[in-house]
Design a protein around this motif. Structure first.
Motif, PDB file in Angstrom:
ATOM      1  N   ILE A   2      37.221  37.964  50.885  1.00 34.07           N
ATOM      2  CA  ILE A   2      38.222  37.131  50.208  1.00 34.07           C
ATOM      3  C   ILE A   2      37.881  36.979  48.727  1.00 34.07           C
ATOM      4  CG2 ILE A   2      39.161  34.794  50.045  1.00 34.07           C
ATOM      5  CD1 ILE A   2      38.889  34.601  53.096  1.00 34.07           C
ATOM      6  N   CYS A   3      36.611  36.720  48.429  1.00 36.75           N
ATOM      7  CA  CYS A   3      36.191  36.545  47.034  1.00 36.75           C
ATOM      8  C   CYS A   3      36.450  37.810  46.224  1.00 36.75           C
ATOM      9  CB  CYS A   3      34.703  36.184  46.980  1.00 36.75           C
ATOM     10  SG  CYS A   3      34.300  34.524  47.546  1.00 36.75           S
ATOM     11  N   CYS A   4      36.088  38.957  46.775  1.00 36.05           N
ATOM     12  CA  CYS A   4      36.256  40.217  46.043  1.00 36.05           C
ATOM     13  C   CYS A   4      37.731  40.558  45.863  1.00 36.05           C
ATOM     14  CB  CYS A   4      35.527  41.333  46.778  1.00 36.05           C
ATOM     15  SG  CYS A   4      33.722  41.161  46.749  1.00 36.05           S
ATOM     16  N   ALA A   5      38.544  40.310  46.888  1.00 34.28           N
ATOM     17  CA  ALA A   5      39.980  40.545  46.757  1.00 34.28           C
ATOM     18  C   ALA A   5      40.580  39.632  45.695  1.00 34.28           C
ATOM     19  CB  ALA A   5      40.665  40.332  48.106  1.00 34.28           C
ATOM     20  N   TYR A   6      40.099  38.396  45.648  1.00 35.85           N
ATOM     21  CA  TYR A   6      40.609  37.449  44.649  1.00 35.85           C
ATOM     22  C   TYR A   6      40.201  37.877  43.236  1.00 35.85           C
ATOM     23  CZ  TYR A   6      42.031  33.024  42.594  1.00 35.85           C
ATOM     24  OH  TYR A   6      42.667  32.073  41.837  1.00 35.85           O
ATOM     25  N   LEU A   7      38.992  38.396  43.086  1.00 39.65           N
ATOM     26  CA  LEU A   7      38.521  38.828  41.769  1.00 39.65           C
ATOM     27  C   LEU A   7      39.326  40.003  41.227  1.00 39.65           C
ATOM     28  CD1 LEU A   7      34.642  38.543  42.236  1.00 39.65           C
ATOM     29  CD2 LEU A   7      36.089  37.128  40.754  1.00 39.65           C
ATOM     30  N   CYS A   8      40.000  40.732  42.120  1.00 40.62           N
ATOM     31  CA  CYS A   8      40.821  41.876  41.692  1.00 40.62           C
ATOM     32  C   CYS A   8      42.311  41.575  41.751  1.00 40.62           C
ATOM     33  CB  CYS A   8      40.511  43.090  42.558  1.00 40.62           C
ATOM     34  SG  CYS A   8      38.804  43.681  42.438  1.00 40.62           S
ATOM     35  N   ARG A   9      42.662  40.386  42.205  1.00 38.54           N
ATOM     36  CA  ARG A   9      44.070  40.052  42.424  1.00 38.54           C
ATOM     37  C   ARG A   9      44.878  40.087  41.127  1.00 38.54           C
ATOM     38  NH1 ARG A   9      47.093  35.322  42.154  1.00 38.54           N
ATOM     39  NH2 ARG A   9      45.231  34.287  41.335  1.00 38.54           N
ATOM     40  N   LEU A  10      44.354  39.494  40.079  1.00 37.77           N
ATOM     41  CA  LEU A  10      45.088  39.421  38.815  1.00 37.77           C
ATOM     42  C   LEU A  10      45.303  40.811  38.222  1.00 37.77           C
ATOM     43  CD1 LEU A  10      46.351  37.648  36.623  1.00 37.77           C
ATOM     44  CD2 LEU A  10      44.091  37.508  35.541  1.00 37.77           C
ATOM     45  N   GLU A  11      44.292  41.672  38.328  1.00 36.22           N
ATOM     46  CA  GLU A  11      44.408  43.014  37.766  1.00 36.22           C
ATOM     47  C   GLU A  11      45.495  43.837  38.460  1.00 36.22           C
ATOM     48  OE1 GLU A  11      41.701  41.417  38.237  1.00 36.22           O
ATOM     49  OE2 GLU A  11      40.417  41.613  36.469  1.00 36.22           O
TER      50      GLU A  11
ATOM     51  N   SER B  13      38.730  46.646  47.099  1.00 40.12           N
ATOM     52  CA  SER B  13      39.735  45.805  46.457  1.00 40.12           C
ATOM     53  C   SER B  13      40.233  46.390  45.149  1.00 40.12           C
ATOM     54  CB  SER B  13      39.170  44.398  46.221  1.00 40.12           C
ATOM     55  OG  SER B  13      38.928  43.750  47.451  1.00 40.12           O
ATOM     56  N   MET B  14      39.399  47.160  44.461  1.00 39.69           N
ATOM     57  CA  MET B  14      39.848  47.829  43.249  1.00 39.69           C
ATOM     58  C   MET B  14      40.793  48.979  43.570  1.00 39.69           C
ATOM     59  SD  MET B  14      36.418  47.985  40.908  1.00 39.69           S
ATOM     60  CE  MET B  14      35.923  46.566  39.921  1.00 39.69           C
ATOM     61  N   ARG B  15      40.614  49.561  44.740  1.00 42.34           N
ATOM     62  CA  ARG B  15      41.433  50.711  45.136  1.00 42.34           C
ATOM     63  C   ARG B  15      42.731  50.292  45.819  1.00 42.34           C
ATOM     64  NH1 ARG B  15      44.383  54.054  45.675  1.00 42.34           N
ATOM     65  NH2 ARG B  15      44.203  56.193  46.441  1.00 42.34           N
ATOM     66  N   ILE B  16      42.696  49.201  46.573  1.00 41.12           N
ATOM     67  CA  ILE B  16      43.837  48.781  47.393  1.00 41.12           C
ATOM     68  C   ILE B  16      44.515  47.579  46.745  1.00 41.12           C
ATOM     69  CG2 ILE B  16      44.551  47.988  49.681  1.00 41.12           C
ATOM     70  CD1 ILE B  16      41.993  49.317  50.774  1.00 41.12           C
ATOM     71  N   ARG B  17      45.791  47.679  46.476  1.00 48.02           N
ATOM     72  CA  ARG B  17      46.520  46.603  45.801  1.00 48.02           C
ATOM     73  C   ARG B  17      46.716  45.381  46.695  1.00 48.02           C
ATOM     74  NH1 ARG B  17      49.310  48.074  41.142  1.00 48.02           N
ATOM     75  NH2 ARG B  17      50.803  46.398  41.499  1.00 48.02           N
ATOM     76  N   SER B  18      46.827  45.589  47.978  1.00 48.21           N
ATOM     77  CA  SER B  18      47.044  44.480  48.913  1.00 48.21           C
ATOM     78  C   SER B  18      45.838  43.553  48.946  1.00 48.21           C
ATOM     79  CB  SER B  18      47.318  45.027  50.317  1.00 48.21           C
ATOM     80  OG  SER B  18      47.271  43.994  51.281  1.00 48.21           O
ATOM     81  N   PHE B  19      46.104  42.243  49.036  1.00 53.33           N
ATOM     82  CA  PHE B  19      45.022  41.265  49.173  1.00 53.33           C
ATOM     83  C   PHE B  19      44.488  41.264  50.602  1.00 53.33           C
ATOM     84  CE2 PHE B  19      43.146  37.150  49.951  1.00 53.33           C
ATOM     85  CZ  PHE B  19      42.524  36.813  48.769  1.00 53.33           C
ATOM     86  N   ALA B  20      45.378  41.390  51.578  1.00 54.89           N
ATOM     87  CA  ALA B  20      44.998  41.218  52.980  1.00 54.89           C
ATOM     88  C   ALA B  20      44.267  42.421  53.555  1.00 54.89           C
ATOM     89  CB  ALA B  20      46.238  40.920  53.822  1.00 54.89           C
ATOM     90  N   VAL B  21      44.623  43.627  53.115  1.00 54.28           N
ATOM     91  CA  VAL B  21      44.044  44.827  53.730  1.00 54.28           C
ATOM     92  C   VAL B  21      42.524  44.901  53.552  1.00 54.28           C
ATOM     93  CG1 VAL B  21      43.989  47.348  53.659  1.00 54.28           C
ATOM     94  CG2 VAL B  21      46.182  46.145  53.640  1.00 54.28           C
TER      95      VAL B  21
END
Length: 244
Positions: A70-79, A161-169
């Motif tokens: 979750i933390c890593c997905a959130y860190l890439c969410r804005l980008e 998370s850098m490769r996949i745009r989805s937060f959930a995947v």
């Protein structure tokens, strides 16, 4: 450049609700562990070690890997919003600094969660009648090795998370990897899978102390995985259109 990139990552977290999750999951883990320990003291007679196995089972096997994802997905969410990756990669900041800033931030978040969990473990133990004088001598090693494995998993999740745009995947993949890591540990192949290193390092299934040679092996394997995942993520950022 890293000094400029790290504060930018922390700015993303200032007004987020991520801090609630960071505190809530250790609380739930310790409450569940203390509840199981208290109701089964006739079977769980090894004091602090038994409590660690109960609380750590929920925390180290499932909650912490998911929390890292979750933390890593959130860190890439804005980008991943709009063309922000392209804007970031054309900024006068080395690509490697962008990744290391995210990994450093994830490492600090997991260190915070580790400390919260251990403090709650100690508080919970005293509340169910255990003596502070009998705290396990291995506690510091569990804390540090668990954190190192958490950084390893963070490098893996950041790559996803850098490769996949989805937060959930990526979060779903992290949960699946946690179950796979448990299976690898049971199959005596834990050193070959990052999530199994968390099980080994924190001793959640085998609370006894690790021999010095095995401790060194765990550290070396963690550093190898961190280097490999980090190199893969940085190479991807340099050679591919991350926002595509």
């Amino acid at each position: 450049m890293l000094k400029r990139a790290v504060p930018a990552e922390w700015l993303k977290l200032r007004h987020s609700h991520l801090w609630i999750v960071l505190i809530a999951l250790p609380i739930v883990s310790v409450l569940m562990g203390c509840g199981n320990f208290y109701m089964n003291q006739g079977v769980l007679q090894n004091g602090w070690y038994s409590l660690w196995s109960q609380a750590g089972l929920f925390y180290g096997e499932f909650f912490l890997p998911v929390l890292i994802a979750i933390c890593c997905a959130y860190l890439c969410r804005l980008e991943h919003s709009g063309k922000n990756w392209n804007m970031l990669l054309t900024a006068p900041i080395p690509v490697a600094s962008i990744f290391w800033a995210k990994l450093f931030t994830a490492g600090m978040l997991t260190a915070f969660v580790q400390v919260v969990f251990v403090l709650l473990y100690i508080i919970g133990g005293t509340m169910v009648g255990l003596s502070l004088s009998e705290l396990p001598g291995e506690l510091y090693g569990w804390l540090v090795r668990g954190w190192l494995a958490a950084v390893t998993i963070s490098s893996f999740q950041l790559l996803l998370s850098m490769r996949i745009r989805s937060f959930a995947v990526p979060v779903g993949i992290g949960l699946g990897a946690a179950f796979l890591g448990l299976g690898m540990y049971v199959a005596k192949a834990g050193l070959f899978f990052p999530h199994s290193l968390l099980t080994i390092g924190m001793g959640v299934l085998s609370p006894e102390s690790l021999p010095p040679q095995q401790q060194l092996t765990v550290v070396i394997v963690n550093l190898f995985y961190i280097a490999a995942f980090s190199a893969g993520a940085i190479y991807r950022m340099r050679t591919a259109d991350v926002s595509a």
